[in-house]
Design a protein around this motif. Structure first.
Motif, PDB file in Angstrom:
ATOM      1  N   GLU A   1       7.990   2.424  -3.915  1.00 22.83           N
ATOM      2  CA  GLU A   1       8.143   0.609  -2.430  1.00 22.83           C
ATOM      3  C   GLU A   1       9.978   0.918  -3.780  1.00 22.83           C
ATOM      4  O   GLU A   1      10.702  -0.252  -2.474  1.00 22.83           O
ATOM      5  N   ASP A   2      10.855   0.356  -4.374  1.00 25.96           N
ATOM      6  CA  ASP A   2      11.981   0.339  -4.334  1.00 25.96           C
ATOM      7  C   ASP A   2      12.999   0.707  -4.440  1.00 25.96           C
ATOM      8  O   ASP A   2      14.476   0.406  -3.660  1.00 25.96           O
ATOM      9  N   LEU A   3      13.038   2.671  -3.634  1.00 26.76           N
ATOM     10  CA  LEU A   3      13.313   3.198  -3.186  1.00 26.76           C
ATOM     11  C   LEU A   3      12.918   3.244  -1.509  1.00 26.76           C
ATOM     12  O   LEU A   3      13.851   3.378  -1.168  1.00 26.76           O
ATOM     13  N   LEU A   4      12.040   2.771  -1.285  1.00 26.50           N
ATOM     14  CA  LEU A   4      12.214   2.122   0.022  1.00 26.50           C
ATOM     15  C   LEU A   4      12.729   1.016   0.373  1.00 26.50           C
ATOM     16  O   LEU A   4      12.565   0.595   1.878  1.00 26.50           O
ATOM     17  N   SER A   5      13.223  -0.040  -0.369  1.00 25.48           N
ATOM     18  CA  SER A   5      13.304  -1.319  -0.113  1.00 25.48           C
ATOM     19  C   SER A   5      14.752  -1.852   0.962  1.00 25.48           C
ATOM     20  O   SER A   5      14.343  -2.431   1.818  1.00 25.48           O
TER      21      SER A   5
ATOM     22  N   ALA B   1      -0.531   9.699   6.659  1.00 28.74           N
ATOM     23  CA  ALA B   1       0.662   9.596   8.375  1.00 28.74           C
ATOM     24  C   ALA B   1       2.203   9.154   8.562  1.00 28.74           C
ATOM     25  O   ALA B   1       1.400   8.014   8.378  1.00 28.74           O
ATOM     26  N   VAL B   2       2.874   9.478   9.002  1.00 24.98           N
ATOM     27  CA  VAL B   2       3.824   8.381   9.424  1.00 24.98           C
ATOM     28  C   VAL B   2       4.351   9.302  10.590  1.00 24.98           C
ATOM     29  O   VAL B   2       4.659  10.558  10.937  1.00 24.98           O
ATOM     30  N   SER B   3       3.936   8.638  11.732  1.00 21.07           N
ATOM     31  CA  SER B   3       4.375   8.688  12.714  1.00 21.07           C
ATOM     32  C   SER B   3       5.517   7.836  13.647  1.00 21.07           C
ATOM     33  O   SER B   3       6.272   6.485  13.370  1.00 21.07           O
ATOM     34  N   GLU B   4       6.029   8.042  14.961  1.00 20.18           N
ATOM     35  CA  GLU B   4       7.106   6.597  15.428  1.00 20.18           C
ATOM     36  C   GLU B   4       6.059   5.738  16.042  1.00 20.18           C
ATOM     37  O   GLU B   4       6.939   4.863  16.253  1.00 20.18           O
ATOM     38  N   TYR B   5       5.090   5.565  15.736  1.00 21.09           N
ATOM     39  CA  TYR B   5       4.081   4.283  16.431  1.00 21.09           C
ATOM     40  C   TYR B   5       3.395   3.933  14.570  1.00 21.09           C
ATOM     41  O   TYR B   5       2.905   2.601  14.729  1.00 21.09           O
ATOM     42  N   ALA B   6       4.281   4.255  13.839  1.00 24.61           N
ATOM     43  CA  ALA B   6       3.583   3.940  12.806  1.00 24.61           C
ATOM     44  C   ALA B   6       4.610   2.247  12.339  1.00 24.61           C
ATOM     45  O   ALA B   6       5.653   2.519  12.458  1.00 24.61           O
ATOM     46  N   GLU B   7       3.693   1.293  11.452  1.00 26.81           N
ATOM     47  CA  GLU B   7       4.331  -0.176  11.395  1.00 26.81           C
ATOM     48  C   GLU B   7       5.339   0.651  10.101  1.00 26.81           C
ATOM     49  O   GLU B   7       4.729   1.406   9.252  1.00 26.81           O
ATOM     50  N   VAL B   8       6.153  -0.105   9.806  1.00 28.96           N
ATOM     51  CA  VAL B   8       7.062  -0.083   8.659  1.00 28.96           C
ATOM     52  C   VAL B   8       6.850  -0.222   7.128  1.00 28.96           C
ATOM     53  O   VAL B   8       6.771   0.737   6.134  1.00 28.96           O
ATOM     54  N   GLY B   9       6.055  -1.432   7.284  1.00 27.87           N
ATOM     55  CA  GLY B   9       4.501  -1.095   6.009  1.00 27.87           C
ATOM     56  C   GLY B   9       3.681   0.215   6.072  1.00 27.87           C
ATOM     57  O   GLY B   9       3.524   0.212   4.631  1.00 27.87           O
ATOM     58  N   ALA B  10       2.699   0.435   6.985  1.00 27.26           N
ATOM     59  CA  ALA B  10       2.157   1.296   6.924  1.00 27.26           C
ATOM     60  C   ALA B  10       2.680   2.984   6.638  1.00 27.26           C
ATOM     61  O   ALA B  10       2.116   3.523   5.672  1.00 27.26           O
ATOM     62  N   ALA B  11       3.787   3.186   7.293  1.00 27.19           N
ATOM     63  CA  ALA B  11       4.730   4.560   6.573  1.00 27.19           C
ATOM     64  C   ALA B  11       5.516   4.368   5.502  1.00 27.19           C
ATOM     65  O   ALA B  11       5.256   5.541   4.466  1.00 27.19           O
ATOM     66  N   SER B  12       5.728   3.294   4.507  1.00 25.63           N
ATOM     67  CA  SER B  12       5.758   3.060   3.432  1.00 25.63           C
ATOM     68  C   SER B  12       4.903   3.301   2.359  1.00 25.63           C
ATOM     69  O   SER B  12       4.932   4.045   1.351  1.00 25.63           O
ATOM     70  N   ARG B  13       4.101   2.883   2.588  1.00 27.31           N
ATOM     71  CA  ARG B  13       2.701   3.056   1.921  1.00 27.31           C
ATOM     72  C   ARG B  13       2.282   4.775   1.919  1.00 27.31           C
ATOM     73  O   ARG B  13       2.028   4.690   0.575  1.00 27.31           O
TER      74      ARG B  13
END
Length: 735
Positions: A56-60, A619-631
């Motif tokens: 999470e720190d790396l994704l800040s 899954a990380v797609s173009e429709y994923a919200e930022v929080g969901a992609a980070s998780r």
């Protein structure tokens, strides 16, 4: 962005940008605004909090870019006093509405003297942006309220001395006085789709030219070499500045300038961040030169008609149905800023009308990305990355006017979405618009599509829609003097005189089809691409085993099904075997899926199939919200997701620095060869640096078919691609 223009298909999906009205988006933001698919499987692993917090720190940086995206729960909590909150909001609305209106009235009183009487320089004159009482953030900043001028309303005065017709000038031979016999022969060949193809090499570039007709002697294959602007047929007012800005051409410019100024249709498949500025300058110089020659010829003939009087036998044919002559389709507002700045550098106008309004609407000087992001990413997304815009540019004797009414403009600069919205639809009739209007595109003679590879990642249907509405017969007269309209306009042949310039980092089936369908120019069409591709596999920066697996497909229509069946039968068993082997061997598998439709298919299979029930994935797609992609990225790093699905458009718009990858499976090859290098080499190299993967132990597996020829050539190289498609074996290993 309006959802009614979403298209189905490989390139379908909402265009990306900052928002629909040119402003910055507020609050929670996702790639496309669609609901994310909730099917994901997370392993119950204890003591993983340290890994999660580290990730999470790396994704800040990513999360801070979309501030507020992780406050979802807080936003969804209901108010403890709903009635009080409702009354308070109504009170705020009641108080704020009159203030907004008073500001606009004050603005109108301040600027309402006479915009035409102001010395502009770089002065803003607001001529229609927001006068309908909407709030500022909901305003269409590109909206213009301006009367449509008649054919004689411009004020540009011809002060050049270069108006003697030049039979060697391509403008004269292509538009004004073409060889009628040659023209008719080529128009007939275009109707029957008869072309003569030739292939040649020049300065390290391959030129594939298609010329209407079957006569091999009708035109020389290579254009004469041009060393600099002094060899071009330019208006006098452009020669000095063009020579000063670019006194000599490099090898690529020596190839492209003769083709461009000879009005050939061009598909250039070698655009990079290094040559982007030179391509932009070339396109702007050609466009402005064309506009100046067109307008000066009209005004010269106006003067001659006025001098000779009504009894004159002089009947010039020098106009189209409407004034706009150049259309530029660009991906973002920042791209429009660069194009406008290039035009100004060449024209050096004394005054720029509405320049402040343009800067306020299009410039974003905030530094958004650090230097560790790839150059092509920063070129595209730095600055204002809104993809909904359109603006008319008008030239007068000493002035460039921005936000001119379309019918009064010489150059139209727009995104595909912005232009489609400007055209309108039947659904808009009776609202604030009058329905469909594409008459302003009826006389376009040059189309410039820059960064076409970026437009592929938006909604490609918008590009096709706009091009399909070019050069149609207008529905209204628009004060046109039909006695001066060129005959080929009246005959419905304008599309055969229009030049289409497409600049892309690579070739793609969509671009090839655009070049074929809309490249109907009687001068012919040319595709320019590198002489040979060395292959991205040679420049990964890390030693990995790369395995390319070929599967057979009976037809291109059956190819998606064949790919999926091969994935289930040949790839999934190996994934399950690694998972069952223990020791975390099944973790760290990144599956890259270029097409969103294929992504949905694979995701649903992993979520519902009994065979994959023991496999955890995210899954990380173009429709994923930022929080969901980070998780999902965090779980992939910690091992709670053994497999991570990742789409090409998600990588294009985000360039996530994924960590924890031990092996990469490419369900299909990316269009952009840089993505192969960043994913196969960058992600595995990062794992080696983090000591999560021993050097040389990473692996890449790629699925391909014979229909992936263009993508495969860019990845493996021109020397290898033929053998990989023809040989009996279906597996090819590279280290």
């Amino acid at each position: 962005m309006p959802s009614k223009f979403k298209a189905a298909g490989r390139r379908a999906g909402p265009p990306k940008g900052k928002g629909g009205k040119g402003g910055k988006s507020k609050g929670k933001r996702s790639f496309g605004g669609a609901r994310k698919f909730d099917s994901a499987r997370v392993a119950d692993i204890e003591d993983v909090e340290s890994d999660v917090s580290e990730e999470e720190d790396l994704l800040s940086d990513d999360v801070s870019e979309d501030d507020g995206s992780d406050s979802e729960n807080e936003q969804e909590q209901p108010s403890s006093r709903p009635y009080f909150a409702l009354m308070q909001s109504l009170s705020k609305e009641k108080e704020s509405a009159p203030r907004a209106k008073r500001r606009k009235l004050a603005h109108q009183l301040e600027d309402g003297k006479s915009s035409s009487g102001l010395n502009q320089g770089a002065t803003e004159v607001d001529e229609g942006g927001g006068v309908d009482g909407d709030e500022d953030e909901d305003r269409d900043v590109d909206h213009v309220e301006e009367a449509e001028e008649g054919p004689d309303d411009d004020v540009m005065v011809n002060d050049d001395d270069d108006d003697i017709p030049d039979s060697s000038d391509p403008f004269e031979t292509h538009f004004v006085n073409p060889d009628n016999e040659l023209l008719q022969r080529r128009l007939k060949a275009i109707q029957t789709d008869e072309y003569l193809q030739s292939n040649s090499l020049q300065n390290g570039w391959r030129l594939i030219k298609n010329l209407p007709g079957k006569d091999s002697a009708q035109s020389p294959l290579l254009q004469p070499s041009i060393s600099g602007p002094s060899s071009l047929k330019l208006k006098h007012r452009l020669i000095e500045t063009a020579t000063r800005k670019r006194p000599t051409f490099d090898k690529l410019e020596q190839v492209l300038y003769p083709l461009t100024f000879s009005y050939n249709d061009i598909l250039f498949c070698g655009r990079t961040t290094q040559n982007a500025e030179n391509l932009r300058r070339m396109a702007c110089l050609h466009s402005v030169n064309h506009v100046f020659k067109t307008r000066d010829k009209v005004i010269k003939n106006n003067a001659k008609l006025a001098k000779e009087g009504e009894n004159s036998d002089f009947e010039p044919r020098d106009q189209g149905f409407t004034r706009p002559k150049v259309l530029m389709l660009l991906p973002t507002r920042n791209s429009a800023v660069k194009m406008v700045n290039s035009i100004c550098a060449l024209c050096e106008p004394e005054q720029q009308e509405n320049r402040k309004r343009f800067d306020d609407s299009y410039l974003d000087k905030e530094a958004k990305f650090s230097a560790d992001r790839p150059d092509d990413f920063r070129e595209l997304f730095d600055g204002n990355d809104d993809d909904m815009f359109r603006i008319g540019v008008k030239f007068t004797r000493k002035t460039i006017k921005y936000f001119a009414q379309f019918y009064n403009s010489d150059i139209l600069i727009a995104s595909p979405l912005g232009m489609r919205m400007a055209i309108g639809s039947e659904e808009d009739k009776g609202k604030k618009q009058k329905g469909v209007d594409f008459d302003f595109l009826s006389s376009i003679e040059i189309v410039v599509v820059d960064q076409a590879d970026a437009l592929l990642m938006q909604n490609w249907e918008h590009v096709e829609f706009v091009l399909d509405h070019l050069n149609r017969q207008p529905r209204e007269a628009h004060d046109c003097d039909f006695s001066r309209v060129r005959e080929w306009y009246l005959d419905g042949r304008a599309a055969n005189f229009r030049q289409t310039l497409v600049f892309s980092a690579f070739n793609a089936p969509e671009l090839a089809e655009l070049h074929r369908r809309h490249g109907r120019n009687w001068e012919g069409r040319v595709r320019v691409q590198p002489e040979a591709y060395p292959g991205a596999i040679e420049d990964l920066g890390v030693k990995v085993k790369q395995t390319f697996s070929r599967f057979e497909a009976p037809s291109i229509a059956a190819e998606p099904d064949a790919r999926f069946e091969y994935f289930k039968s040949a790839v999934v068993p190996s994934l399950l075997k690694k998972h069952r082997s223990g020791g975390g061997g099944g973790g760290g598998t990144l599956i890259f899926v270029p097409s969103y439709l294929d992504f949905v298919r694979v995701r649903n299979y992993l979520a519902t199939s009994a065979a994959t029930s023991s496999l955890t994935f995210g899954a990380v797609s173009e429709y994923a919200e930022v929080g969901a992609a980070s998780r999902a990225r965090s779980h992939f790093l910690s091992g709670r997701h053994q497999v991570l699905l990742y789409t090409e458009r998600a990588h294009h718009f985000r360039r996530y620095g994924l960590r924890g990858a031990r092996r990469v499976l490419m369900y299909g090859l990316p269009d952009n060869p840089l993505f192969y290098r960043e994913i196969a080499g960058g992600y595995l190299g990062r794992s080696e640096q983090d000591l999560r993967l021993e050097p040389g132990q990473g692996s890449v597996r790629v699925l391909f078919s014979r229909y992936d020829l263009l993508r495969l050539e860019r990845v493996v190289g021109s020397k290898r691609v033929g053998r990989m498609l023809r040989e009996k074996g279906d597996t090819f290993d590279f280290v």
